[in-house]
Design a protein around this motif. Structure first.
Motif: not given
Length: 354
Positions: A286-297
């Motif tokens: 998910q980080r690879r797909a969206f990078g800084d364009a999402a928030r992660y928990v």
């Protein structure tokens, strides 16, 4: 394709690339939940066999009536149909979208005992052996394939159908509007969301929870008597994009199992396309797909999820930036035309489309 948008995304992407796409479909009439139920109740399997034989007869008849295709793409959940495609057209022409493995789904739906898992692995093995190209959705999924099939595999993100890009995104405002939709499977971590809801009853945040499934009751129990949430059993597929676009945040998945750690769910792509900010679990794909364009928990962490939502509710400027970033990422990378590019490159490598 309303029930399985992934099939439509690939078909539309191929059309956008200038290829003629003919659809040949004979609905089986059993959704994923019904198929998994058969595994727990084996006496229901003959019903599947009877329907499958009828569907195959219709598919075979329709397939031979038109011109012979250069490539046959078998959509996901096509573990049996790919066997028919190989017989009709030969393995070299067959592409299998292996988005969901039978054994993987069985484990996720808690069907993993006795002889069932070996049988499901045998179904997966037969399906994979019937295709020249295997389509998966993440690099992590590709690595789970048997070694002999990895070199034939290509990663094609799930992406979002065109209709998800149509609604006008809602402006960021208070209270924060948060939406989740899905089948409430362990992969989705619905209990984590329910627990987060219970922690946010005193915040200006409103939740819309859509869907039903094995973990819904647990999500309801964890949310308790919170009056900040509206529950829907389901929303018609045609109405879902506009409803999601009317929210500020679309929740992804929060499960902790192996499968949850290697997928990017369709709701993340769709929510971003609809203009929502994305809050989802912190996993490599998910980080690879969206990078800084999402928030992660952290997966399975309701306190972290509640904190992330509370922070967005308190910072409308940050929320607006995140909504714009997710929408931009979806339009630049995850439209049907974009997601099929790796598949087209693979087909060209194999001598198709030249």
């Amino acid at each position: 394709m309303a029930a399985h948008p992934r099939v439509g995304v690939i078909a539309e992407g191929l059309r956008r690339a200038g290829h003629e796409v003919r659809e040949c479909n004979a609905p089986l009439g059993f959704d994923t939940a019904a198929r998994v139920k058969m595994l727990a109740q084996p006496w229901r399997v003959p019903a599947l066999g009877t329907r499958l034989a009828r569907c195959w007869a219709r598919l075979a008849w329709r397939s031979v009536r038109g011109p012979r295709p250069d490539v046959v793409v078998v959509g996901y959940l096509g573990h049996f149909d790919v066997l028919l495609a190989r017989v009709l057209f030969g393995r070299r022409r067959v592409v299998l979208d292996h988005l969901i493995g039978a054994a993987d789904t069985g484990r996720d739906r808690q069907v993993g005992h006795g002889v069932r898992q070996p049988l499901l692995r045998a179904v997966d093995a037969a399906a994979l052996s019937s295709a020249r190209v295997v389509v998966v959705d993440t690099e992590e999924h590709r690595e789970t394939l048997p070694a002999k099939h990895r070199e034939h595999a290509v990663v094609v993100p799930v992406g979002a159908p065109d209709e998800w890009f149509a609604p006008e995104p809602a402006p960021a405002e208070s209270p924060l509007r948060v939406v989740f939709y899905g089948l409430f499977t362990p992969l989705q971590g619905a209990a984590t969301i329910g627990s987060a809801i219970a922690r946010l009853t005193d915040r200006p945040i409103r939740f819309t929870m859509i869907g039903s499934g094995q973990d819904k009751q647990q999500a309801l129990d964890y949310a308790g008597s919170a009056e900040t949430v509206t529950w829907h059993d389901w929303i018609a597929s045609a109405d879902l994009p506009a409803l999601v676009a009317a929210h500020d945040v679309c929740l992804g998945i929060f499960g902790t199992g192996p499968k949850a750690l290697r997928v990017v769910p369709n709701k993340v792509y769709q929510g971003a396309a609809a203009g929502c900010a994305i809050v989802t679990s912190d996993t490599p794909p998910q980080r690879r797909a969206f990078g800084d364009a999402a928030r992660y928990v952290a997966p399975g962490d309701p306190a972290a999820l509640a904190a992330a939502l509370a922070a967005l509710a308190e910072n409308p400027d940050e929320l607006a930036k995140l909504k714009h970033a997710s929408s931009t990422a979806a339009r630049e990378k995850f439209t049907p035309a974009h997601v099929v590019e790796p598949l087209l490159a693979k087909l060209t490598e194999l001598g198709f489309g030249r």
